[in-house]
Motif scaffolding. Sequence first.
Motif, PDB file in Angstrom:
ATOM      1  N   LYS A 147       0.768  -1.170   0.016  1.00 58.42           N
ATOM      2  CA  LYS A 147       0.024  -0.236   0.279  1.00 58.42           C
ATOM      3  C   LYS A 147       0.847   1.150  -0.011  1.00 58.42           C
ATOM      4  CE  LYS A 147      -4.010  -2.287   2.203  1.00 58.42           C
ATOM      5  NZ  LYS A 147      -4.720  -2.038   3.573  1.00 58.42           N
ATOM      6  N   VAL A 148       1.904   1.115   0.812  1.00 53.56           N
ATOM      7  CA  VAL A 148       3.000   2.416   0.631  1.00 53.56           C
ATOM      8  C   VAL A 148       3.478   2.699  -0.583  1.00 53.56           C
ATOM      9  CG1 VAL A 148       5.071   3.282   1.810  1.00 53.56           C
ATOM     10  CG2 VAL A 148       3.396   2.490   3.135  1.00 53.56           C
ATOM     11  N   ALA A 149       3.872   1.469  -1.183  1.00 49.46           N
ATOM     12  CA  ALA A 149       4.315   1.531  -2.574  1.00 49.46           C
ATOM     13  C   ALA A 149       3.417   2.075  -3.635  1.00 49.46           C
ATOM     14  CB  ALA A 149       4.868   0.082  -2.930  1.00 49.46           C
ATOM     15  N   MET A 150       2.187   1.752  -3.244  1.00 50.54           N
ATOM     16  CA  MET A 150       1.213   2.527  -4.284  1.00 50.54           C
ATOM     17  C   MET A 150       0.907   3.966  -3.851  1.00 50.54           C
ATOM     18  SD  MET A 150      -1.334   2.299  -6.567  1.00 50.54           S
ATOM     19  CE  MET A 150      -1.952   0.364  -6.547  1.00 50.54           C
ATOM     20  N   LEU A 151       1.096   4.170  -2.816  1.00 51.81           N
ATOM     21  CA  LEU A 151       0.752   5.755  -2.610  1.00 51.81           C
ATOM     22  C   LEU A 151       2.044   6.522  -3.225  1.00 51.81           C
ATOM     23  CD1 LEU A 151      -0.145   6.215   1.228  1.00 51.81           C
ATOM     24  CD2 LEU A 151      -1.585   5.915  -0.800  1.00 51.81           C
ATOM     25  N   HIS A 152       3.189   6.116  -3.243  1.00 50.69           N
ATOM     26  CA  HIS A 152       4.560   6.473  -3.836  1.00 50.69           C
ATOM     27  C   HIS A 152       4.364   6.460  -5.299  1.00 50.69           C
ATOM     28  CE1 HIS A 152       7.376   7.608  -0.651  1.00 50.69           C
ATOM     29  NE2 HIS A 152       6.692   6.928   0.312  1.00 50.69           N
ATOM     30  N   LEU A 153       3.692   5.395  -5.886  1.00 51.63           N
ATOM     31  CA  LEU A 153       3.609   5.363  -7.149  1.00 51.63           C
ATOM     32  C   LEU A 153       2.581   6.449  -7.817  1.00 51.63           C
ATOM     33  CD1 LEU A 153       3.816   3.900 -10.114  1.00 51.63           C
ATOM     34  CD2 LEU A 153       1.690   2.526  -9.309  1.00 51.63           C
ATOM     35  N   MET A 154       1.543   6.438  -6.956  1.00 48.53           N
ATOM     36  CA  MET A 154       0.413   7.538  -7.578  1.00 48.53           C
ATOM     37  C   MET A 154       1.159   8.964  -7.500  1.00 48.53           C
ATOM     38  SD  MET A 154      -3.092   5.802  -5.835  1.00 48.53           S
ATOM     39  CE  MET A 154      -2.779   6.313  -4.220  1.00 48.53           C
ATOM     40  N   ALA A 155       1.871   9.227  -6.304  1.00 44.96           N
ATOM     41  CA  ALA A 155       2.509  10.616  -6.355  1.00 44.96           C
ATOM     42  C   ALA A 155       3.242  10.786  -7.507  1.00 44.96           C
ATOM     43  CB  ALA A 155       2.968  10.557  -4.974  1.00 44.96           C
ATOM     44  N   ARG A 156       4.215   9.940  -7.726  1.00 34.56           N
ATOM     45  CA  ARG A 156       5.070   9.903  -8.711  1.00 34.56           C
ATOM     46  C   ARG A 156       4.509  10.188 -10.305  1.00 34.56           C
ATOM     47  NH1 ARG A 156      10.228   9.006  -9.419  1.00 34.56           N
ATOM     48  NH2 ARG A 156      10.539   8.574  -7.444  1.00 34.56           N
ATOM     49  N   LEU A 157       3.320   9.490 -10.220  1.00 31.65           N
ATOM     50  CA  LEU A 157       2.688   9.507 -11.720  1.00 31.65           C
ATOM     51  C   LEU A 157       1.915  10.975 -11.649  1.00 31.65           C
ATOM     52  CD1 LEU A 157       1.040   5.818 -11.648  1.00 31.65           C
ATOM     53  CD2 LEU A 157       3.396   7.045 -12.875  1.00 31.65           C
ATOM     54  N   ARG A 158       1.404  11.291 -10.686  1.00 30.54           N
ATOM     55  CA  ARG A 158       0.676  12.611 -10.619  1.00 30.54           C
ATOM     56  C   ARG A 158       1.650  13.723 -11.021  1.00 30.54           C
ATOM     57  NH1 ARG A 158      -4.559  14.421  -9.558  1.00 30.54           N
ATOM     58  NH2 ARG A 158      -3.949  15.765  -7.736  1.00 30.54           N
ATOM     59  N   ILE A 159       2.984  13.806 -10.331  1.00 29.87           N
ATOM     60  CA  ILE A 159       3.735  14.683 -10.533  1.00 29.87           C
ATOM     61  C   ILE A 159       4.337  14.659 -12.117  1.00 29.87           C
ATOM     62  CG2 ILE A 159       6.295  15.144  -9.932  1.00 29.87           C
ATOM     63  CD1 ILE A 159       5.742  14.255  -7.141  1.00 29.87           C
ATOM     64  N   GLY A 160       4.292  13.423 -12.453  1.00 27.90           N
ATOM     65  CA  GLY A 160       5.049  13.173 -13.871  1.00 27.90           C
ATOM     66  C   GLY A 160       3.789  13.387 -15.032  1.00 27.90           C
ATOM     67  N   GLY A 161       2.522  13.755 -14.525  1.00 28.91           N
ATOM     68  CA  GLY A 161       1.602  14.179 -15.570  1.00 28.91           C
ATOM     69  C   GLY A 161       0.953  12.810 -16.313  1.00 28.91           C
ATOM     70  N   PHE A 162       1.014  11.754 -15.477  1.00 30.16           N
ATOM     71  CA  PHE A 162       0.172  10.534 -16.080  1.00 30.16           C
ATOM     72  C   PHE A 162      -1.286  10.757 -15.880  1.00 30.16           C
ATOM     73  CE2 PHE A 162       4.457   9.026 -15.869  1.00 30.16           C
ATOM     74  CZ  PHE A 162       4.285   7.822 -16.321  1.00 30.16           C
ATOM     75  N   HIS A 163      -2.192  10.081 -16.687  1.00 33.44           N
ATOM     76  CA  HIS A 163      -3.581  10.246 -16.488  1.00 33.44           C
ATOM     77  C   HIS A 163      -4.357   9.122 -15.607  1.00 33.44           C
ATOM     78  CE1 HIS A 163      -3.495  11.959 -20.782  1.00 33.44           C
ATOM     79  NE2 HIS A 163      -2.890  12.709 -19.948  1.00 33.44           N
ATOM     80  N   PHE A 164      -3.685   7.889 -15.705  1.00 35.39           N
ATOM     81  CA  PHE A 164      -4.459   6.999 -14.724  1.00 35.39           C
ATOM     82  C   PHE A 164      -3.612   5.627 -14.612  1.00 35.39           C
ATOM     83  CE2 PHE A 164      -5.339   5.867 -19.335  1.00 35.39           C
ATOM     84  CZ  PHE A 164      -5.019   4.575 -19.427  1.00 35.39           C
ATOM     85  N   ILE A 165      -3.776   4.866 -13.809  1.00 36.48           N
ATOM     86  CA  ILE A 165      -3.231   3.444 -13.531  1.00 36.48           C
ATOM     87  C   ILE A 165      -4.402   2.310 -13.944  1.00 36.48           C
ATOM     88  CG2 ILE A 165      -2.328   1.791 -11.821  1.00 36.48           C
ATOM     89  CD1 ILE A 165      -1.815   4.218 -10.063  1.00 36.48           C
ATOM     90  N   ASP A 166      -3.661   1.481 -14.883  1.00 32.45           N
ATOM     91  CA  ASP A 166      -4.590   0.661 -15.301  1.00 32.45           C
ATOM     92  C   ASP A 166      -4.380  -0.742 -14.313  1.00 32.45           C
ATOM     93  OD1 ASP A 166      -5.870  -1.481 -16.499  1.00 32.45           O
ATOM     94  OD2 ASP A 166      -4.457  -1.711 -18.174  1.00 32.45           O
ATOM     95  N   ALA A 167      -5.219  -0.932 -13.573  1.00 33.32           N
ATOM     96  CA  ALA A 167      -5.188  -2.063 -12.428  1.00 33.32           C
ATOM     97  C   ALA A 167      -5.548  -3.529 -13.274  1.00 33.32           C
ATOM     98  CB  ALA A 167      -5.941  -1.518 -11.228  1.00 33.32           C
ATOM     99  N   GLN A 168      -5.908  -3.660 -14.628  1.00 29.53           N
ATOM    100  CA  GLN A 168      -6.590  -4.686 -15.299  1.00 29.53           C
ATOM    101  C   GLN A 168      -7.869  -5.006 -14.810  1.00 29.53           C
ATOM    102  OE1 GLN A 168      -3.356  -7.355 -14.639  1.00 29.53           O
ATOM    103  NE2 GLN A 168      -1.910  -6.189 -16.305  1.00 29.53           N
ATOM    104  N   PHE A 169      -8.188  -5.455 -13.727  1.00 23.89           N
ATOM    105  CA  PHE A 169      -9.148  -5.886 -13.344  1.00 23.89           C
ATOM    106  C   PHE A 169      -9.823  -5.330 -12.023  1.00 23.89           C
ATOM    107  CE2 PHE A 169      -7.336  -9.920 -14.797  1.00 23.89           C
ATOM    108  CZ  PHE A 169      -7.979 -10.237 -15.779  1.00 23.89           C
ATOM    109  N   PHE A 170     -11.116  -5.093 -12.089  1.00 27.80           N
ATOM    110  CA  PHE A 170     -11.658  -4.351 -10.872  1.00 27.80           C
ATOM    111  C   PHE A 170     -11.459  -5.430  -9.549  1.00 27.80           C
ATOM    112  CE2 PHE A 170     -15.027  -3.384  -7.860  1.00 27.80           C
ATOM    113  CZ  PHE A 170     -15.066  -1.777  -7.714  1.00 27.80           C
ATOM    114  N   ASN A 171     -10.814  -4.683  -8.556  1.00 27.38           N
ATOM    115  CA  ASN A 171     -10.541  -5.379  -7.259  1.00 27.38           C
ATOM    116  C   ASN A 171     -10.839  -4.475  -6.104  1.00 27.38           C
ATOM    117  OD1 ASN A 171      -9.038  -6.270  -4.923  1.00 27.38           O
ATOM    118  ND2 ASN A 171      -7.154  -6.784  -6.206  1.00 27.38           N
TER     119      ASN A 171
END
Length: 222
Positions: A147-171
Amino acid sequence: MPRDSANAIATEDLLKAYRLGYFPMARSREDASVVWVLPDERGVIPLDAAHVPKKLARFLKTEPFEIRINSAFTDVMMACAEATKARPDTWINDAIIEAYCELHFQGRAHSVECWRDGKLMGGLYGVVMGAAFCGESMFSRETNASKVAMLHLMARLRIGGFHFIDAQFFNEHLVQFGLIAMDDADYQLILEKALTAEADFFAAAPDQLSATRVLQSITQTS
């Protein structure tokens, strides 16, 4: 909508599949072949509507792990492929490991890792496709590490101008981060837009962001 494939996965074919919305899965860890999957319903985290659960935000502020980027990509993949009590088998086989490690070597696949006392405690990996991050798998050897890795990923992607994370399946596990269900037709539209956009996975600090920067970057809390 699965399709079988031969053992080896060429990275050109893998990237072509991602551009069409497909991704590979093995039926088991020991299965030599893969199935190409195009879900009718997709799990997506729109980064402009991402969430940080309040309890997890408090945990993050304790700086529980050292965060590293791409320091042990293969180890993260191998950990994601390990059997656990909750998951006795996985969809990550040797062909998938080899192909994604090659993508990592090419600079297209990245890992976010949680370390403590020199030991890898959790992490995740995925593939960059334009302004989309195609998340593949995550693992934890300690509570909240993935979960901590996910938060760091989301922050990094937001800073980098990404639109979304594709998680493949609804979970349901990822709903706390803002995951929504999306049918394939709608996914194809946002994928097409993301593929023509520019984003930078390394726009943030090379490795660990501060907890404050992570939480500020992911503006919504729940």
